[in-house]
Design a protein around this motif. Structure first.
Motif, short mmCIF file in Angstrom:
data_model
loop_
_atom_site.label_atom_id
_atom_site.label_comp_id
_atom_site.label_asym_id
_atom_site.label_seq_id
_atom_site.Cartn_x
_atom_site.Cartn_y
_atom_site.Cartn_z
N GLY A 14 14.28 -45.75 -4.78
CA GLY A 14 12.85 -46.15 -5.10
C GLY A 14 11.94 -46.97 -5.81
N GLY A 15 10.94 -46.32 -6.50
CA GLY A 15 9.85 -46.62 -7.44
C GLY A 15 8.95 -47.40 -6.95
N THR A 16 7.91 -48.37 -7.99
CA THR A 16 7.09 -48.70 -7.76
C THR A 16 7.77 -50.38 -7.12
N ILE A 17 8.70 -51.02 -7.21
CA ILE A 17 9.58 -51.47 -6.65
C ILE A 17 9.45 -51.82 -5.06
N LYS A 31 1.52 -46.13 -3.57
CA LYS A 31 2.25 -44.66 -3.05
C LYS A 31 4.86 -45.38 -3.35
N ALA A 32 4.67 -45.45 -4.49
CA ALA A 32 6.03 -46.00 -4.84
C ALA A 32 7.01 -44.91 -3.81
N GLY A 33 8.27 -45.58 -3.09
CA GLY A 33 9.80 -45.60 -2.60
C GLY A 33 8.75 -45.46 -0.90
N ASN A 60 14.49 -42.38 -1.98
CA ASN A 60 13.33 -43.44 -1.81
C ASN A 60 12.22 -42.92 -2.41
N LEU A 61 12.24 -42.59 -3.39
CA LEU A 61 11.26 -41.48 -4.19
C LEU A 61 10.82 -41.68 -5.53
N PRO A 62 9.65 -41.58 -6.16
CA PRO A 62 9.61 -41.85 -7.10
C PRO A 62 10.47 -41.17 -8.30
N SER A 63 10.28 -41.90 -9.38
CA SER A 63 11.37 -41.60 -10.23
C SER A 63 11.09 -40.08 -10.97
N SER A 64 10.23 -39.97 -10.90
CA SER A 64 9.17 -38.46 -11.57
C SER A 64 10.13 -37.66 -10.90
N HIS A 95 15.01 -48.99 -8.90
CA HIS A 95 14.84 -47.64 -9.83
C HIS A 95 13.19 -47.55 -9.94
N GLY A 96 12.19 -46.62 -9.42
CA GLY A 96 11.14 -46.63 -10.57
C GLY A 96 10.88 -46.26 -11.97
N THR A 97 10.00 -47.14 -12.38
CA THR A 97 10.49 -47.81 -14.06
C THR A 97 10.09 -46.77 -15.37
N ASP A 98 9.57 -45.59 -14.49
CA ASP A 98 8.91 -44.15 -15.30
C ASP A 98 10.28 -43.37 -16.29
N THR A 99 10.88 -43.07 -15.41
CA THR A 99 12.65 -42.68 -16.00
C THR A 99 13.10 -43.28 -15.85
N GLY A 121 13.46 -52.59 -11.95
CA GLY A 121 11.90 -51.79 -11.04
C GLY A 121 11.27 -52.66 -11.16
N ALA A 122 9.85 -52.72 -11.03
CA ALA A 122 8.91 -52.90 -11.46
C ALA A 122 7.83 -52.62 -11.34
N MET A 123 6.64 -53.27 -11.78
CA MET A 123 4.95 -52.60 -11.94
C MET A 123 3.99 -52.73 -11.32
N ARG A 124 4.66 -53.69 -11.14
CA ARG A 124 3.20 -54.11 -9.77
C ARG A 124 4.73 -53.85 -7.69
C1 SIN Z 1 7.78 -45.00 -10.30
O1 SIN Z 1 8.71 -44.11 -11.53
O2 SIN Z 1 8.35 -44.42 -9.43
C2 SIN Z 1 6.61 -45.27 -10.32
C3 SIN Z 1 6.21 -45.96 -11.57
C4 SIN Z 1 6.95 -47.22 -11.07
O3 SIN Z 1 8.17 -47.19 -10.46
O4 SIN Z 1 6.56 -48.05 -11.92
#
Ligand code: SIN
Length: 329
Positions: A14-17, A31-33, A60-64, A95-99, A121-124
Motif C-alpha cells: 500500500g502507501g502513497t505509491i 488516499k494511500a493504498g 493495501n494500507l497506509p503504512s501507519s 510500502h508507505g513512506t511514513d513507517t 515508496g513514493a511521496m506523490r
Molecule cells: C503512508 O505511509 O502510507 C502514507 C505516506 C506515504 O506513503 O508517503
C-alpha cells in the motif's frame, strides 16, 4: 539470442505509491493504498524487458495502519518465498513512506536471504502530475535484480538513491527528497536505470543475525517515551501499566529526560523492564554513561531502537546481552 532475464517478485503493501487523489495537483490529503500492484505495473512502459516480474498483493494500507503482526506475516512470507523459489533473484516491497524505515530495519534483522530485498515508496500519489512512484518502482526493480546488491541487507530505494535500512530515515513530511541517512549517506545511486553501489553496510543483518521469527506469533510490547521540558512520570507509569516489556527513551540531546520521568524509568529498570537510552535529535551516538546505566541505543533512532529491542526481548532480558546487540546490529 535468448537472454535470461532476472526474476523479481513485488510484494505490495500500500502507501502513497498506490495512492489516489482527486486531481493531478493533489499531493496532500489523498488516499494511500488504493491501486493494486497490477495497476501500478501497467503504467510502466517496457517493464517486461527489465525482469520477469510477478506481483503479489500482501495488503493495501497506509503504512501507519501496519502493526508488528503484519511484520511477522510479511517476514514469514519472504522467508518461505526464498526457500521455495530458488530461481528468484530479488524482491521489491512497495510500502508507505511514513513507517518504511521501521519495516525495512525489521526485515533487515529477520529475513534469511542474501538476495536483494528492496523497499520502495513514493511521496506523490499515482494520480499526481510527476508522480515519483513509477521511476522509484523501476529503480527498485533494477536494484533487486542486480548482483551487486546481493549481501547488502535490506535496502531502501527512493529518489534515485539506495540506502541501507539501518541508516535511512524520512526527514521531511512532504518533499520528494525526504529520505536520507544523516550520519552516513547513501550506499549507492541509480542513474539511467543503472544501480551503482559505493559502500557496504558493516553491521550484521539478514542471514547473520540471531533472530528467528519462524514460530513467533507476536512481538513483546515496547514503547517510546519522548524527553521534553517538564515531562513528568505520567506517560511512563501508564506504559508500565499497559504491560510494556521495554521502553525506549527518545531523550533530549545525548539521551536526557526530566527528573520525575527519569526516576520512574530507573525504578522500572531495577524491577526488570528493559530501558534503552536514545536521542530525539536524529543523529549521533548514545553510549553507556555510568555503571548500571540504561542500555545505550548507539546511533539508532528511537523508532529503530524499538524494533531491535522487540527482537532482542524474544531472546533475552539480560541488559548486558541486549547492549551487545545494540553494538552488533
Ligand atoms: C503512508 O505511509 O502510507 C502514507 C505516506 C506515504 O506513503 O508517503
Amino acid at each position: 539470442m535468448n537472454i535470461q532475464l532476472p526474476k523479481v517478485r513485488i510484494l505490495a503493501t500500500g502507501g502513497t505509491i498506490a495512492g489516489q487523489g482527486n486531481s493531478p495537483l493533489q499531493t496532500m490529503g489523498y488516499k494511500a493504498g488504493q491501486l493494486s500492484i497490477a495497476e501500478l505495473l501497467s503504467t510502466i512502459p517496457s517493464i517486461e524487458n527489465i525482469a520477469t516480474i510477478s506481483g503479489e498483493q500482501f495488503a493495501n494500507l497506509p503504512s501507519s495502519d501496519l502493526t508488528p503482526t503484519h511484520w511477522l506475516k510479511l517476514a514469514k512470507r519472504i522467508n518461505t518465498m526464498f526457500t521455495e523459489e530458488n530461481d528468484l533473484d530479488g524482491l521489491v516491497i512497495t510500502h508507505g513512506t511514513d513507517t518504511l524505515e521501521e519495516s525495512a530495519y525489521f526485515l533487515n534483522l529477520v529475513v534469511k536471504t542474501e538476495k536483494p530485498v528492496v523497499l520502495v515508496g513514493a511521496m506523490r500519489p499515482a494520480t499526481a502530475l510527476s508522480s515519483d512512484g513509477p521511476m522509484n518502482l523501476v529503480n527498485a526493480i533494477r536494484v533487486a535484480a542486480s548482483k551487486h546488491a546481493v549481501g547488502l541487507g535490506v535496502l531502501v530505494v527512493m529518489n534515485d538513491e539506495i540506502y541501507a535500512s539501518r541508516d535511512v530515515t524520512k526527514t521531511n513530511a512532504n518533499r520528494l527528497d525526504t529520505f536520507g541517512a544523516l550520519d552516513f549517506g547513501t550506499v549507492g545511486t541509480i542513474d539511467n536505470g543503472n544501480p551503482e553501489i559505493y559502500y557496504r553496510p558493516t553491521r550484521r543483518h539478514t542471514v547473520h543475525t540471531a533472530f528467528d521469527i519462524t514460530l513467533l506469533q507476536e512481538l513483546p510490547r515496547v514503547d517510546i517515551v519522548l524527553g521534553y521540558v517538564g515531562a513528568d512520570e505520567v506517560l511512563v507509569t501508564a506504559l508500565l501499566g499497559a504491560g510494556a516489556k521495554g521502553i525506549i527513551l527518545a531523550g533530549t540531546g545525548a539521551g536526557h529526560i526530566s527528573p520525575p520521568a527519569e526516576r520512574v524509568l530507573r525504578e522500572a529498570y531495577q524491577k526488570g523492564t528493559v530501558i534503552v537510552r536514545g536521542s530525539r535529535t536524529g543523529t549521533g551516538r548514545i553510549l553507556p554513561q555510568l555503571p548500571h546505566d540504561f542500555i545505550a541505543a548507539d546511533n539508532l533512532s528511537p523508532q529503530k531502537a524499538r524494533v531491535l529491542l522487540m527482537l532482542a526481548l524474544t531472546l533475552t532480558q539480560d541488559p548486558a546481552k541486549i547492549q551487545e546487540m545494540f553494538f552488533t546490529y
